[in-house]
Scaffold this motif. Structure first.
Motif, PDB file in Angstrom:
ATOM      1  N   ALA A  42       0.775  -1.171   0.082  1.00 57.18           N
ATOM      2  CA  ALA A  42       0.049  -0.118  -0.088  1.00 57.18           C
ATOM      3  C   ALA A  42       0.664   1.196  -0.016  1.00 57.18           C
ATOM      4  CB  ALA A  42      -0.928  -0.068   1.216  1.00 57.18           C
ATOM      5  N   PRO A  43       1.294   1.779  -1.187  1.00 60.79           N
ATOM      6  CA  PRO A  43       2.214   2.921  -1.186  1.00 60.79           C
ATOM      7  C   PRO A  43       1.117   4.197  -0.973  1.00 60.79           C
ATOM      8  CG  PRO A  43       1.400   2.186  -3.425  1.00 60.79           C
ATOM      9  CD  PRO A  43       1.037   1.069  -2.476  1.00 60.79           C
ATOM     10  N   LYS A  44       1.850   5.196  -0.346  1.00 58.17           N
ATOM     11  CA  LYS A  44       0.982   6.374   0.126  1.00 58.17           C
ATOM     12  C   LYS A  44       0.861   7.205  -1.312  1.00 58.17           C
ATOM     13  CE  LYS A  44       0.963  10.539   2.431  1.00 58.17           C
ATOM     14  NZ  LYS A  44       1.851  11.676   2.523  1.00 58.17           N
ATOM     15  N   ILE A  45      -0.564   7.315  -1.966  1.00 60.53           N
ATOM     16  CA  ILE A  45      -0.635   7.966  -2.927  1.00 60.53           C
ATOM     17  C   ILE A  45      -1.395   9.268  -2.787  1.00 60.53           C
ATOM     18  CG2 ILE A  45      -2.279   7.753  -5.152  1.00 60.53           C
ATOM     19  CD1 ILE A  45      -1.999   4.605  -4.741  1.00 60.53           C
ATOM     20  N   THR A  46      -1.092  10.474  -3.380  1.00 58.06           N
ATOM     21  CA  THR A  46      -1.433  11.557  -3.369  1.00 58.06           C
ATOM     22  C   THR A  46      -1.901  12.207  -4.640  1.00 58.06           C
ATOM     23  OG1 THR A  46      -0.136  11.934  -1.526  1.00 58.06           O
ATOM     24  CG2 THR A  46      -1.268  13.707  -2.083  1.00 58.06           C
ATOM     25  N   LEU A  47      -3.452  12.608  -4.940  1.00 54.87           N
ATOM     26  CA  LEU A  47      -3.910  13.113  -6.007  1.00 54.87           C
ATOM     27  C   LEU A  47      -3.909  14.577  -5.642  1.00 54.87           C
ATOM     28  CD1 LEU A  47      -4.994  13.093  -8.794  1.00 54.87           C
ATOM     29  CD2 LEU A  47      -7.156  12.558  -7.701  1.00 54.87           C
ATOM     30  N   ILE A  48      -3.410  15.606  -6.275  1.00 54.49           N
ATOM     31  CA  ILE A  48      -3.329  16.943  -6.097  1.00 54.49           C
ATOM     32  C   ILE A  48      -4.194  17.552  -7.461  1.00 54.49           C
ATOM     33  CG2 ILE A  48      -1.989  18.959  -5.727  1.00 54.49           C
ATOM     34  CD1 ILE A  48       0.466  17.000  -4.882  1.00 54.49           C
ATOM     35  N   LYS A  72      -9.690   1.519  -9.636  1.00 57.97           N
ATOM     36  CA  LYS A  72      -8.968   0.326  -9.131  1.00 57.97           C
ATOM     37  C   LYS A  72      -8.820   0.036  -7.803  1.00 57.97           C
ATOM     38  CE  LYS A  72      -5.619   1.511 -13.062  1.00 57.97           C
ATOM     39  NZ  LYS A  72      -5.528   0.228 -13.106  1.00 57.97           N
ATOM     40  N   GLY A  73      -9.699   0.793  -6.852  1.00 61.87           N
ATOM     41  CA  GLY A  73      -9.994   0.454  -5.425  1.00 61.87           C
ATOM     42  C   GLY A  73      -8.721   0.701  -4.592  1.00 61.87           C
ATOM     43  N   VAL A  74      -7.830   1.786  -5.164  1.00 67.77           N
ATOM     44  CA  VAL A  74      -6.766   1.992  -4.087  1.00 67.77           C
ATOM     45  C   VAL A  74      -7.003   3.246  -3.290  1.00 67.77           C
ATOM     46  CG1 VAL A  74      -4.944   1.086  -5.596  1.00 67.77           C
ATOM     47  CG2 VAL A  74      -5.814   3.540  -6.020  1.00 67.77           C
ATOM     48  N   ASN A  75      -6.441   3.277  -1.956  1.00 71.70           N
ATOM     49  CA  ASN A  75      -6.716   4.527  -1.240  1.00 71.70           C
ATOM     50  C   ASN A  75      -5.849   5.431  -1.668  1.00 71.70           C
ATOM     51  OD1 ASN A  75      -8.661   3.026   0.335  1.00 71.70           O
ATOM     52  ND2 ASN A  75      -7.063   2.144   1.480  1.00 71.70           N
ATOM     53  N   PHE A  76      -6.363   6.816  -1.511  1.00 68.37           N
ATOM     54  CA  PHE A  76      -5.586   8.014  -1.753  1.00 68.37           C
ATOM     55  C   PHE A  76      -5.775   9.170  -1.059  1.00 68.37           C
ATOM     56  CE2 PHE A  76      -8.933   7.815  -4.968  1.00 68.37           C
ATOM     57  CZ  PHE A  76      -9.346   9.326  -5.057  1.00 68.37           C
ATOM     58  N   ASP A  77      -4.923   9.895  -0.943  1.00 71.19           N
ATOM     59  CA  ASP A  77      -5.345  11.159  -0.343  1.00 71.19           C
ATOM     60  C   ASP A  77      -5.299  12.178  -1.223  1.00 71.19           C
ATOM     61  OD1 ASP A  77      -4.714  10.437   2.320  1.00 71.19           O
ATOM     62  OD2 ASP A  77      -2.536  10.710   2.176  1.00 71.19           O
ATOM     63  N   HIS A  78      -6.490  13.065  -1.217  1.00 71.97           N
ATOM     64  CA  HIS A  78      -6.675  13.975  -2.189  1.00 71.97           C
ATOM     65  C   HIS A  78      -6.346  15.287  -1.722  1.00 71.97           C
ATOM     66  CE1 HIS A  78      -9.804  16.616  -4.475  1.00 71.97           C
ATOM     67  NE2 HIS A  78      -8.852  16.331  -5.370  1.00 71.97           N
ATOM     68  N   VAL A  79      -5.585  16.134  -2.221  1.00 76.86           N
ATOM     69  CA  VAL A  79      -5.393  17.494  -1.762  1.00 76.86           C
ATOM     70  C   VAL A  79      -5.741  18.542  -2.779  1.00 76.86           C
ATOM     71  CG1 VAL A  79      -3.398  19.158  -1.363  1.00 76.86           C
ATOM     72  CG2 VAL A  79      -3.019  16.695  -0.608  1.00 76.86           C
ATOM     73  N   GLY A 122      -0.025  -0.347 -19.085  1.00 79.00           N
ATOM     74  CA  GLY A 122      -0.004  -1.459 -18.154  1.00 79.00           C
ATOM     75  C   GLY A 122       1.136  -1.323 -16.956  1.00 79.00           C
ATOM     76  N   ALA A 123       1.716   0.048 -16.794  1.00 79.78           N
ATOM     77  CA  ALA A 123       2.627  -0.006 -15.791  1.00 79.78           C
ATOM     78  C   ALA A 123       2.035   0.446 -14.504  1.00 79.78           C
ATOM     79  CB  ALA A 123       3.848   0.943 -16.021  1.00 79.78           C
ATOM     80  N   LEU A 124       0.788   1.390 -14.527  1.00 75.34           N
ATOM     81  CA  LEU A 124       0.019   1.948 -13.458  1.00 75.34           C
ATOM     82  C   LEU A 124      -0.165   1.025 -12.199  1.00 75.34           C
ATOM     83  CD1 LEU A 124      -0.658   4.688 -12.253  1.00 75.34           C
ATOM     84  CD2 LEU A 124      -2.874   4.185 -13.325  1.00 75.34           C
ATOM     85  N   ASP A 125      -0.781  -0.233 -12.657  1.00 78.33           N
ATOM     86  CA  ASP A 125      -0.961  -1.161 -11.445  1.00 78.33           C
ATOM     87  C   ASP A 125      -0.026  -1.392 -10.842  1.00 78.33           C
ATOM     88  OD1 ASP A 125      -3.554  -0.917 -12.318  1.00 78.33           O
ATOM     89  OD2 ASP A 125      -3.424  -2.897 -13.035  1.00 78.33           O
ATOM     90  N   ASN A 126       1.247  -1.790 -11.071  1.00 71.59           N
ATOM     91  CA  ASN A 126       2.592  -2.101 -10.456  1.00 71.59           C
ATOM     92  C   ASN A 126       2.987  -1.012  -9.457  1.00 71.59           C
ATOM     93  OD1 ASN A 126       4.728  -3.600  -9.660  1.00 71.59           O
ATOM     94  ND2 ASN A 126       6.089  -2.387 -11.068  1.00 71.59           N
ATOM     95  N   LEU A 127       3.011   0.306 -10.096  1.00 70.15           N
ATOM     96  CA  LEU A 127       3.207   1.559  -9.230  1.00 70.15           C
ATOM     97  C   LEU A 127       2.242   1.640  -7.982  1.00 70.15           C
ATOM     98  CD1 LEU A 127       4.171   4.236 -11.811  1.00 70.15           C
ATOM     99  CD2 LEU A 127       5.602   3.112 -10.173  1.00 70.15           C
ATOM    100  N   LEU A 128       0.958   1.484  -8.384  1.00 71.00           N
ATOM    101  CA  LEU A 128      -0.049   1.642  -7.208  1.00 71.00           C
ATOM    102  C   LEU A 128      -0.189   0.211  -6.248  1.00 71.00           C
ATOM    103  CD1 LEU A 128      -3.049   2.769  -9.511  1.00 71.00           C
ATOM    104  CD2 LEU A 128      -1.581   4.084  -7.910  1.00 71.00           C
ATOM    105  N   GLY A 129       0.836  -0.689  -6.625  1.00 71.91           N
ATOM    106  CA  GLY A 129       0.679  -1.706  -5.544  1.00 71.91           C
ATOM    107  C   GLY A 129      -0.374  -2.715  -5.964  1.00 71.91           C
ATOM    108  N   ILE A 130      -0.697  -2.871  -7.286  1.00 74.07           N
ATOM    109  CA  ILE A 130      -1.716  -3.652  -7.532  1.00 74.07           C
ATOM    110  C   ILE A 130      -1.549  -4.928  -8.414  1.00 74.07           C
ATOM    111  CG2 ILE A 130      -3.957  -4.210  -8.803  1.00 74.07           C
ATOM    112  CD1 ILE A 130      -4.724  -1.234  -8.132  1.00 74.07           C
TER     113      ILE A 130
END
Length: 133
Positions: A42-48, A72-79, A122-130
């Motif tokens: 679970a990486p820390k994902i931040t959407l700004i 994608k069902g990932v948790n993220f912080d929204h700033v 297809g690289a985003l899922d890996n970055l998001l930990g999926i």
């Protein structure tokens, strides 16, 4: 593996005693068909973004990126920079004032176009930990 190769191996399994390689192929075929996923880390994902977007195109890009992450069902912080005075912090992390931005573990990944390219490749899922199960 390609879908046709997985299907061929799955059929072979039904016709003879399966080997470990065949069982792996059958499992991968099932994952491909069912779209089963799991989050491995679970990486820390931040959407700004900013709720005071000047153009319609910007508002749409904010919405698409947020929807992509939610799908994608990932948790993220929204700033929302319109509500939080963190512009200097964001520019310090990314080196850019362009919005939207996505950070993973406080590392700048990109804006809407870069994230879409990662998704298309297809690289985003890996970055998001999926990962696929």
């Amino acid at each position: 593996r390609s879908h046709s190769k997985l299907r061929k191996l799955a059929i072979e399994i039904m016709l003879r005693t399966p080997t470990a390689a065949h069982m792996t192929a059958l499992h991968e075929h099932k994952e491909f068909i069912m779209g089963t996923r799991r989050h491995t880390r679970a990486p820390k994902i931040t959407l700004i973004t900013s709720s005071i977007a000047v153009t319609r195109a910007k508002r749409v890009s904010f919405s698409r990126l947020r929807t992509l992450l939610e799908t994608k069902g990932v948790n993220f912080d929204h700033v929302d920079l319109a509500l939080q005075d963190r512009v200097d912090e964001v520019v310090g992390l990314s080196g850019s004032r362009e919005l939207p931005q996505m950070l993973i573990n406080n590392k700048y990944i990109g804006g809407a176009e870069e994230i879409q390219e990662l998704e298309d490749d297809g690289a985003l899922d890996n970055l998001l930990g999926i990962d696929f199960i």
